[in-house]
Write a protein that holds these residues in place. Structure first.
Motif, PDB file in Angstrom:
ATOM      1  N   UNK A  35      -2.364   2.771  -3.218  1.00 28.48           N
ATOM      2  CA  UNK A  35      -2.737   1.429  -3.671  1.00 28.48           C
ATOM      3  C   UNK A  35      -1.885   0.418  -2.911  1.00 28.48           C
ATOM      4  N   UNK A  36      -2.306   0.077  -1.702  1.00 25.01           N
ATOM      5  CA  UNK A  36      -1.486  -0.749  -0.815  1.00 25.01           C
ATOM      6  C   UNK A  36      -1.294  -2.168  -1.352  1.00 25.01           C
ATOM      7  N   UNK A  37      -2.336  -2.752  -1.970  1.00 21.90           N
ATOM      8  CA  UNK A  37      -2.237  -4.150  -2.434  1.00 21.90           C
ATOM      9  C   UNK A  37      -1.991  -4.257  -3.930  1.00 21.90           C
ATOM     10  N   UNK A  38      -1.696  -3.152  -4.578  1.00 19.63           N
ATOM     11  CA  UNK A  38      -1.300  -3.108  -5.999  1.00 19.63           C
ATOM     12  C   UNK A  38      -2.354  -3.714  -6.931  1.00 19.63           C
ATOM     13  N   UNK A  39      -3.635  -3.419  -6.648  1.00 18.66           N
ATOM     14  CA  UNK A  39      -4.698  -3.898  -7.535  1.00 18.66           C
ATOM     15  C   UNK A  39      -5.235  -2.790  -8.435  1.00 18.66           C
ATOM     16  N   UNK A  40      -4.581  -1.634  -8.417  1.00 18.16           N
ATOM     17  CA  UNK A  40      -4.994  -0.530  -9.267  1.00 18.16           C
ATOM     18  C   UNK A  40      -6.125   0.305  -8.700  1.00 18.16           C
ATOM     19  N   UNK A  41      -6.549   0.030  -7.465  1.00 18.29           N
ATOM     20  CA  UNK A  41      -7.653   0.768  -6.842  1.00 18.29           C
ATOM     21  C   UNK A  41      -7.152   1.513  -5.603  1.00 18.29           C
TER      22      UNK A  41
END
Length: 197
Positions: A35-41
């Protein structure tokens, strides 16, 4: 192997949305999901061999995909061809394979190495972090050793964002930089390791 299979499935979904950015599956040499951008996806990062006939010094490219907010499909957000050195053939030289992995903090580690040919052996790690909608090189780590002179080994860890350098166990200072993976050159890290004060 499970990671690569998942990456191929995710890449297929991304390819449907962005046919112009399609990478032939046979050129993928390693993959990482995190989850590189920490959006839970879950997102995807690939190391990709060059097309046939490409003889660049650093032939391997880095391609990073994030989930699209609206459609939950992968979208190419960083394309950095010719960034990593290494063997790209399954029958290539053992000890020269590059790798990519997800770190627990959401960063990406990319390792290149020569641990098989000649007396000068080395390993390099680039650590990528997602900052201000870009993937930047947050860390550069380099280690070398001479197989014929065991006492001749060196290590350097350069925090690119702060300029802190630890060279052979001693703290030094170099230039702090914010450099995207597209603009990164290994010379930046080598210069910091050689000329830290």
């Amino acid at each position: 192997m499970k990671s690569v299979a998942c990456a191929l499935i995710l890449l297929s979904a991304a390819s449907a949305a962005h046919a112009e950015d399609t990478i032939p599956p046979g050129r993928i040499i390693d993959a990482a999901i995190g989850d590189w951008n920490k959006d839970g996806k879950p997102d995807l990062a690939l190391l990709v061999a060059p097309p046939a006939g490409d003889d660049a010094d650093n032939p391997i490219g880095i391609y990073i995909y994030l989930r699209d907010d609206e459609h939950s499909l992968l979208k190419l957000v960083a394309s950095a061809p010719h960034k990593i050195w290494g063997s790209v053939e399954p029958g290539g030289i053992v000890g020269q394979e590059p790798s990519i992995s997800a770190l627990p903090n959401g960063s990406i580690a990319i390792v290149s190495q020569n641990d098989s040919v000649g007396r000068d052996r080395w390993q390099q790690t680039l650590t990528l972090a997602y900052r201000n909608n870009s993937f930047v090189v947050a860390g550069y780590t380099y280690g070398s050793r001479d197989t014929l002179s065991p006492d001749d080994s060196h290590s350097c860890d350069y925090n690119v964002l702060t300029g802190k350098v630890t060279k052979d166990g001693k703290n030094q200072k170099a230039e702090a930089r914010t450099v995207t993976i597209q603009d990164w050159q290994d010379d930046f890290g080598q210069k910091a390791c050689d000329s830290g004060k």
